[in-house]
Design an enzyme around this catalytic site. Structure first.
Site, PDB file in Angstrom:
ATOM      1  N   SER A 201     -17.071  57.059  -1.689  1.00 38.82           N
ATOM      2  CA  SER A 201     -16.868  56.087  -2.743  1.00 38.82           C
ATOM      3  C   SER A 201     -16.801  56.759  -4.110  1.00 38.82           C
ATOM      4  CB  SER A 201     -17.955  55.012  -2.673  1.00 38.82           C
ATOM      5  OG  SER A 201     -17.491  53.813  -3.256  1.00 38.82           O
ATOM      6  N   ASP A 307     -11.538  48.244   4.506  1.00 32.75           N
ATOM      7  CA  ASP A 307     -12.402  48.425   3.334  1.00 32.75           C
ATOM      8  C   ASP A 307     -11.968  47.444   2.247  1.00 32.75           C
ATOM      9  OD1 ASP A 307     -13.921  49.292   1.185  1.00 32.75           O
ATOM     10  OD2 ASP A 307     -13.614  51.425   1.610  1.00 32.75           O
ATOM     11  N   HIS A 338     -16.369  49.629   4.315  1.00 32.13           N
ATOM     12  CA  HIS A 338     -16.786  50.719   3.426  1.00 32.13           C
ATOM     13  C   HIS A 338     -17.935  51.500   4.078  1.00 32.13           C
ATOM     14  CE1 HIS A 338     -16.413  52.383  -0.586  1.00 32.13           C
ATOM     15  NE2 HIS A 338     -17.707  52.278  -0.810  1.00 32.13           N
TER      16      HIS A 338
END
Length: 655
Positions: A201, A307, A338
Site C-alpha cells: 500500500s 482491491d 487489499h
C-alpha cells in the site's frame, strides 16, 4: 504481446550483469566450504546477535520550516559476522508512515525499541528471514512520522525524498548521523549499496515513486497493492472515490511533532486537491506513471484483483508504462482485496520473494528470470501462470451494446447497434444490486449481456468503456462494470478479511528473539458461492468529458466520455455470460453527484474495448451458440461493498 526490443536489450544486459555479480557475491557471502556458484542464500548468520542501530539521514529538505534540514530515522538490522569480516552486503528496505501510528501486516505490528533506542521488534518477517541469509534490513520512518523530522505530504516530494535520501546514503551520496540532532556522522561502509524496496500500500507506493526518480543503487522494487498515481487513488476522471483528500491521510499518520509544525503543508494538500476532482499540479507531482522511463530497477508487482482500496487501475497503468519502457518485471494477481501475499499464499510467497532477492540483489543464477512472468489466481488457492502478461495473443476488442426486448435488458456483441437506453441515478444502489438484477428491467441501470458462451473467454489487462449520454441535470456521475454471469466459488473479497480468514495457529518464517517473533497467525481463503462475479469497474464525472477539469453540463445535450476500467485477468467459463452494466453512482465506491440525473445512452455511440485473449475471433467463436433466454431471477453475489475506509483497521485505508 511481443517483447519490445528495448526490453530484450534490458534483459540481455541484466543477464550479463547478474552473471558477473553472482561470481563476486559467491566469493563474499558464501561460507568458505561452499563449492561453485550459489543458487540460494542460506540462514548461516545469527539473528539474535545481529547489529541493531539507528541512523538519521539528511533529506536536504526543510519541510517543517524549523530552519534546519529534515532528518529521517533509519533502523537497521544486519549480520554481525559479515561486519566483522568487512564483507559488504545488500539491503532490503521498507519505507513506511505506519511504523508507530498504525502498525504493519495482518497483526498490526509496530516498531519497538530498547532503553538505548535500538530497534527490538521490526514489523513483518523480512528481517527475521533475510538477515540470517546475509542481507541487511532497513526500516525507514517517512518524514513527519515516528522519529523523523519533516512533514507527511502523501506521496509528494517529502515522502519520496525520505526514502530516496536513504538509498543515496547507502551509496555514499548523502549524510547520515548517529542522532536526530547531533553532528556525529554515520557512514554506510558496510553495504555495497544494492537495495531492494518492498512494501504494501503506502509503503509500496513509496517504492514506485522512488523507482520513478531513477536513483542509482535501487536494483529492484516489490510493490504490493500500491498506488502509481495518487489522483487515481482519490478520483476517477473527476468522480470522487472518497469523502476526503490527502490532508486527512497526512493528519492521521503525522507524529505529534509534525502536527505542531506542518500546518502549511496541510494547507497545500487541501488547496491542491479540490473536491471537484480537477487535475492540479499537486497530482502531477504525485504521478509516477509519467516517469516510468526513468525506472532502472526491476519490478515484482503484486495486487488483488478485487482491491477496492488501492483500485487496480493503479497497477494496470504502471505495468503498461513499465512494459513500454522495457523494465524487467514479474506479477502476481490474486482474487483478494487489499491483502498481502504473505496472508494468501504464504509458503510460495516467501520462497519466490527469497529467490527474487537472491537473483536481483545477490546476483544468484537461480532461474527465476526464466520462469513465467505472471501468476494468476483463478479460484481460491488455484493458480495458473503466463509466460508473459498480458498474453501475446491478447487484443483489445470492441464490444457494442444493443437494445433487447425489455428496457435496460440488452445484448452485447461485435456489431454496432442503434437505439437508446435510459436510467436514473440511484445513490442507494451498487454494482451488486445491478448485477443481481441484470435480467430484470430496473430504473437504476442499463445492462447488456452476451449469449451463453460455447467456450471459455479470457480477459487480460485493462478495459475502457466509451459512453455517449444525455443528462437531465448539470452534474452526473457514471459507472461501468463488467460482470461474469454464472455460478462460481470465489474469495469473499467483500468480507472483513477481504478474501482471507485469520486462524489461531502460527507458522514461523525465520529466526526469532524474545522481542521479535517470526511466527504469524495462519490464514486461509474465505470462500463464498456466487451466481455472478464483478470482473472490472470504472467511474467518471460526465463533466470531465473534454478535459481533466470538470464543467457544468447542459441538460438535454449529449456528451461522450471514456471510462478507464480496472486491470484484471479473468476467464469467463463456457456456459457463462459476459455482461456490461452502465449506471450512475456505485454506492460506497464513488460519491453521488449534486442532483439526481436521468441519463439516456446512445447505443450507437457506446462501446467497450476489452482485452480478450484471441481478440474478436475468440469472442465470435465463444458467442456463436444459439440464443438462450435467461430466467429473470435475482442472482446472488458477494455482499455489497462496504463503506470505503481510508486506512485499514477500522479507521483509514491504505494500510
Amino acid at each position: 504481446m511481443p517483447i519490445p526490443v528495448s526490453r530484450t536489450r534490458f534483459m540481455t544486459w541484466r543477464s550479463l550483469a547478474t552473471a558477473a555479480v553472482a561470481a563476486l557475491m559467491a566469493a563474499l557471502l558464501v561460507p568458505a566450504a561452499a563449492q561453485g556458484a550459489p543458487r540460494q542464500s542460506t540462514p548461516v548468520y545469527s539473528y539474535a546477535n545481529a547489529i541493531r542501530e539507528s541512523v538519521w539521514v539528511d533529506t536536504g529538505l526543510d519541510g517543517d520550516g524549523d530552519g534546519r534540514h529534515d532528518r529521517v530515522a533509519v533502523d537497521i538490522v544486519r549480520p554481525r559476522e559479515l561486519a566483522r569480516q568487512g564483507r559488504k552486503i545488500p539491503v532490503i528496505m521498507d519505507a513506511s508512515p505506519y511504523y508507530s501510528c498504525c502498525g504493519r501486516g495482518n497483526e498490526s505490528q509496530k516498531k519497538t525499541y530498547d532503553a538505548d533506542g535500538h530497534v527490538v521488534q521490526m514489523p513483518l518477517f523480512y528481517d527475521n528471514y533475510f538477515v540470517p541469509r546475509g542481507y541487511a534490513f532497513v526500516g525507514v520512518d517517512l518524514a513527519g512520522t515516528d522519529r523523523s523530522d519533516g512533514c507527511v505530504d502523501v506521496g509528494g516530494r517529502s515522502d519520496i525524498r525520505s526514502a530516496k535520501a536513504v538509498i543515496d546514503w547507502l551509496n555514499g551520496r548523502a549524510k547520515g548521523y548517529t542522532s536526530r540532532t547531533g553532528t556525529t556522522a554515520a557512514g554506510a561502509g558496510w553495504t555495497n549499496g544494492r537495495t531492494g524496496m518492498i512494501g504494501k500500500s503506502w509503503d509500496g507506493t513509496i517504492a514506485n515513486g522512488v523507482a520513478a526518480t531513477g536513483v542509482k543503487g535501487l536494483r529492484t522494487i516489490v510493490p504490493i497493492s500500491a498506488i502509481s498515481s495518487w489522483y487515481d487513488y482519490y478520483f476517477a476522471k473527476g468522480a470522487p472515490l472518497y469523502d476526503s483528500g490527502p490532508d486527512w491521510l497526512s493528519g492521521y499518520v503525522d507524529s505529534p511533532d509534525a502536527r505542531a509544525k506542518c500546518a502549511a503543508v496541510q494547507r497545500k494538500l487541501v488547496d491542491g486537491a479540490p473536491r471537484t476532482g480537477d487535475w492540479t499540479s499537486l497530482w502531477t507531482e504525485r504521478d509516477y506513471v509519467k516517469d516510468a522511463a526513468k525506472v532502472r530497477a526491476s519490478v515484482f508487482l503484486v495486487h488483488g484483483m478485487q482491491d477496492l482500496n488501492v483500485r487496480t487501475k493503479n497497477f494496470g497503468q504502471w505495468w503498461d508504462a513499465l512494459a513500454r519502457n522495457g523494465v524487467e518485471r514479474k506479477i502476481w494477481l490474486s482474487q483478494t482485496g487489499h491483502v498481502d501475499p504473505f496472508d494468501f499464499r504464504r509458503g510460495a510467497w516467501v520462497d519466490t520473494l527469497h529467490r527474487w532477492f537472491d537473483h536481483e540483489l545477490l546476483g544468484y543464477d537461480n532461474g527465476i528470470d526464466h520462469e513465467p512472468m505472471a501468476d494468476v489466481e483463478r479460484h481460491p488457492d488455484q493458480w495458473t501462470t503466463s509466460s508473459v502478461w498480458p498474453p501475446r495473443a491478447t487484443s483489445a476488442t470492441t464490444l457494442r451494446p444493443g437494445a433487447g426486448a425489455r428496457p435496460g435488458v440488452g445484448t452485447l456483441g461485435l456489431a454496432r447497434r442503434s437505439g437508446t437506453e435510459t436510467f436514473t441515478d440511484d445513490p442507494t444502489r451498487s454494482e451488486t444490486d445491478w448485477a443481481a438484477h441484470i435480467d430484470q428491467p430496473t430504473a437504476d441501470k442499463a445492462g447488456f449481456t452476451t449469449r451463453p458462451l460455447t467456450r471459455d473467454l479470457r480477459l487480460s489487462g485493462s478495459s475502457e468503456v466509451t459512453v455517449t449520454a444525455t443528462p437531465t441535470t448539470s452534474t452526473a456521475h457514471l459507472s461501468a462494470v463488467l460482470v461474469d454471469l454464472g455460478p462460481d466459488t470465489v474469495r469473499d473479497y467483500a468480507g472483513s478479511g477481504e478474501g482471507i480468514d485469520t486462524l489461531t495457529d502460527r507458522t514461523c518464517w525465520g529466526a526469532s528473539t524474545t522481542g521479535d517473533s517470526s511466527c504469524y497467525k495462519v490464514t486461509e481463503a474465505a470462500r463464498t458461492d456466487v451466481d455472478y462475479t464483478v470482473v472490472s469497474r470504472g467511474w467518471a464525472d460526465l463533466g470531465n468529458y473534454a478535459s481533466d477539469k470538470g464543467v457544468a453540463l447542459t441538460p438535454g445535450k449529449a456528451y461522450t466520455i471514456t471510462l478507464d476500467l480496472a486491470a484484471t485477468d479473468h476467464v469467463v467459463p463456457k456456459g457463462h455470460r459476459l455482461a456490461l452494466i452502465v449506471a450512475g453512482t456505485d454506492k460506497d465506491l464513488i460519491d453521488p453527484p449534486a442532483g439526481t440525473p436521468t441519463l439516456a445512452l446512445d447505443l450507437s455511440r457506446t462501446s467497450a474495448r476489452v482485452p480478450l485473449v484471441g481478440g474478436a475471433g475468440a469472442f465470435e467463436k465463444a458467442t456463436a451458440g444459439s440464443e438462450a433466454a435467461p430466467a429473470a431471477s435475482v442472482l446472488d453475489g458477494v455482499r455489497a461493498p462496504r463503506t470505503a475506509l481510508r486506512i485499514p483497521g477500522g479507521a483509514p485505508l491504505i494500510h
